[in-house]
Scaffold this active site. Sequence first.
Site, short mmCIF file in Angstrom:
data_model
loop_
_atom_site.label_atom_id
_atom_site.label_comp_id
_atom_site.label_asym_id
_atom_site.label_seq_id
_atom_site.Cartn_x
_atom_site.Cartn_y
_atom_site.Cartn_z
N GLY A 123 0.77 -1.23 0.00
CA GLY A 123 0.00 0.00 0.00
C GLY A 123 0.81 1.28 0.00
O GLY A 123 0.23 2.38 -0.06
N LYS A 124 2.14 1.19 0.04
CA LYS A 124 2.96 2.39 0.05
C LYS A 124 2.91 3.11 -1.30
O LYS A 124 2.49 2.55 -2.31
CB LYS A 124 4.42 2.04 0.39
CG LYS A 124 4.61 1.27 1.67
CD LYS A 124 4.16 2.04 2.90
CE LYS A 124 4.53 1.29 4.18
NZ LYS A 124 4.03 1.96 5.39
N ASN A 125 3.39 4.35 -1.32
CA ASN A 125 3.44 5.09 -2.59
C ASN A 125 4.24 4.33 -3.63
O ASN A 125 3.92 4.37 -4.82
CB ASN A 125 4.05 6.47 -2.37
CG ASN A 125 3.15 7.38 -1.56
OD1 ASN A 125 2.44 6.93 -0.66
ND2 ASN A 125 3.16 8.66 -1.88
#
Length: 371
Positions: A185-187
């Site tokens: 879910g990180k950038n």
Amino acid sequence: MKIPFVDLHAQYMSIKAEIDDVIKRVITESAFIGGHYVQQFENDFANYLNVNYCIGCANGTDSIEILLQAHGINRGDEVIVPAHSWFSTSEAVTAVGGVPIFVDVLPNQYVINPALIEEKITPRTKAIIPVHLYGMAADMDDIISIAEKHNLIVIEDCAQAHGAMYKGRKVGTLGHSASFSFYPGKNLGAYGDAGGMVTNDSKIADFARMIARHGQKGKHNHLIEGRNSRLDGLHAAILSTKLPHLNLWNESRRSIAARYTEFLNGFPINLPEVPEERYHVYHLYVIQSDRRDLIKDQLKLMGIDTAIHYPTALPLLPAYAHRGYTSSDFPIAAYQADRILSLPIYSEMNEEQIDYLFYALDTILSKNTVP
């Protein structure tokens, strides 16, 4: 309409052909552990940040632990951490035998308050871990100045801040070394757990790589007892494929965040405070309200997912009950934890979703006049 908190499938569909191709190549080559895909990503990410070294590892938590070890943090050493962050920041300190020393955060910025750091420094203090939380850099000038004055190591926790900048410099390049998470879910996210460490110090880079590879300096030459913390070839290939898109994705997040801020300005809620010299990449868009739970529940009824990052200040968690802290010890972190709410934000959000989000927020917030 249903609006998820994050939509990883939408991101995949936007670059499906690239992702499918690279996954096929990794499988065809059986390049699962180590190899050129890992080396390629390490080079790519180092170049992106303009640092000398990137060392892939299994996850973001490992990256903090390994860097602490590489910098010589030993049993009983104190490491200053913010009172508001994900658990890994403090957990990693304890895992290597250190003692996390908590410092309160800045209101509406959520990053460590530099003005409160020096009073927590003792002869046992060895390092500071500033967390660039939610996608915004901590106040690194003041932190670096304090660290230099007291001869402390600075390890940046960049788990939520891929591409964020402080006075024109990317986070991860400001301290002695830096930790990254590539959780999905990180950038910039892999398709499973993955992490990385960056530094300009060749000795730290060599030691960190050795720790992460069973303490080996060359195969079967175990100089120390390390651990098994490797970045898989598949994840590395996916990250290299995604990396060229990161700046555009961040700009999209910033655009959506700007629209949130413009729309929500004037409602009885607290909005993110972003100093002018920070380039916020909005891993999360976080508001505050005394009626947080009501807003969250009503948005859920309207099909909109939200989250709370994080519902309890770190030193007030049961894991640290033995330290005897109370909310008065960290008044800002404790107060904000009861009020924060993360709204959906991801680069693939479309106009229809944004319009519906604003309609829902207007419907709910117009009925709730208490901030």
